[in-house]
Design a protein around this motif. Structure first.
Motif, PDB file in Angstrom:
ATOM      1  N   VAL A  16       0.752  -1.174   0.038  1.00  9.04           N
ATOM      2  CA  VAL A  16      -0.118   0.003  -0.087  1.00  9.04           C
ATOM      3  C   VAL A  16       0.923   1.211  -0.129  1.00  9.04           C
ATOM      4  N   TRP A 168      -7.537  -0.608  -6.816  1.00  5.60           N
ATOM      5  CA  TRP A 168      -6.538  -0.060  -7.639  1.00  5.60           C
ATOM      6  C   TRP A 168      -7.026   1.579  -7.759  1.00  5.60           C
ATOM      7  N   THR A 171      -5.316   2.769  -4.332  1.00  3.07           N
ATOM      8  CA  THR A 171      -3.926   2.985  -4.396  1.00  3.07           C
ATOM      9  C   THR A 171      -3.294   3.880  -5.304  1.00  3.07           C
ATOM     10  N   GLY A 175      -1.465   6.903  -3.464  1.00  6.30           N
ATOM     11  CA  GLY A 175      -0.048   7.007  -3.997  1.00  6.30           C
ATOM     12  C   GLY A 175       0.349   8.464  -4.690  1.00  6.30           C
TER      13      GLY A 175
END
Length: 180
Positions: A16, A168, A171, A175
Motif C-alpha cells: 500500500v 486499484w 492505491t 499513491g
C-alpha cells in the motif's frame, strides 16, 4: 482451490502506498443519503444492469424459450462494456464514500458491484411472470433455483470486479499523496 492457494502463497504481498494507523478513526455522520449502505449499493447497481438489459432479454430467450442466440461477437462487446461500467461505478461510489471520510470501503465496494446480481434476479422474476408460461410447481422451483444460482455467480463476478477496481483506484489516489 489448491492451485489458487499455491499461487496465493507464492505471490508478493500487496504494497500500500501510505502508512496507516491501527486506531480506527471516528466516522462523522453524513447527511448524504447516497453514501449510506443500502442506498449506495442499490444505486450503484442500476447503471451496470442497464448496460446489459437489452442483451439480457435475448440471452433469457435463448435459455428458457429455446431460441437460438447467434450474436456472440456483440455479446463479447457487451460483456466488456458491462465490466467497464461496473468498475467505473464502483470507483465513483468509492470516491463518494472517501469524500465523506468513510474509510470502510472494502465491503461497500463489493456490494456496490454485487447489487447488479440483485437487479438481475428481479428481472428474472419479471421475466417469469410476464414472458414464461410455466406450469407446475417443479418447473417454477427449477427456474427460480437456476436463476438464483446464475444471479449469485453474476453478483460474485460484479462484486469482484468492483472490489479490484476500487482497490486499484484507492492505491492510485493515495499513491499520489505527498506525505512528508
Amino acid at each position: 482451490v489448491f492451485i489458487g492457494a499455491f499461487f496465493g502463497y507464492k505471490s508478493d504481498k500487496i504494497q500500500v502506498p501510505t502508512k496507516t494507523t491501527q486506531i480506527a478513526r471516528f466516522i462523522p455522520d453524513s447527511n448524504s443519503w447516497f453514501v449510506k449502505f443500502p442506498h449506495c449499493a442499490l444505486m450503484a447497481g442500476i447503471l451496470p444492469f442497464a448496460s446489459v438489459a437489452i442483451e439480457l432479454s435475448f440471452i433469457m430467450n435463448a435459455l428458457w424459450i429455446n431460441q437460438i442466440y447467434y450474436i456472440m461477437g456483440f455479446l463479447t462487446i457487451v460483456c466488456f462494456v458491462f465490466t467497464l461500467s461496473c468498475s467505473t461505478m464502483s470507483m465513483v461510489m468509492c470516491y463518494c464514500q472517501l469524500c465523506n471520510e468513510d474509510h470502510r470501503w472494502w465491503w461497500k465496494s463489493f456490494f456496490n458491484g454485487a447489487s447488479t446480481g440483485f437487479y438481475l434476479f428481479v428481472y428474472s422474476l419479471w421475466y417469469l411472470v410476464f414472458k414464461l408460461e410455466l406450469v407446475g410447481l417443479l418447473s417454477l422451483v427449477v427456474y427460480i433455483s437456476y436463476m438464483g444460482l446464475i444471479c449469485f455467480a453474476f453478483a460474485l463476478y460484479c462484486g469482484g470486479v468492483a472490489l479490484i477496481s476500487s482497490f486499484w483506484f484507492c492505491t492510485k489516489i493515495y499513491g499520489a499523496v505527498k506525505v512528508e
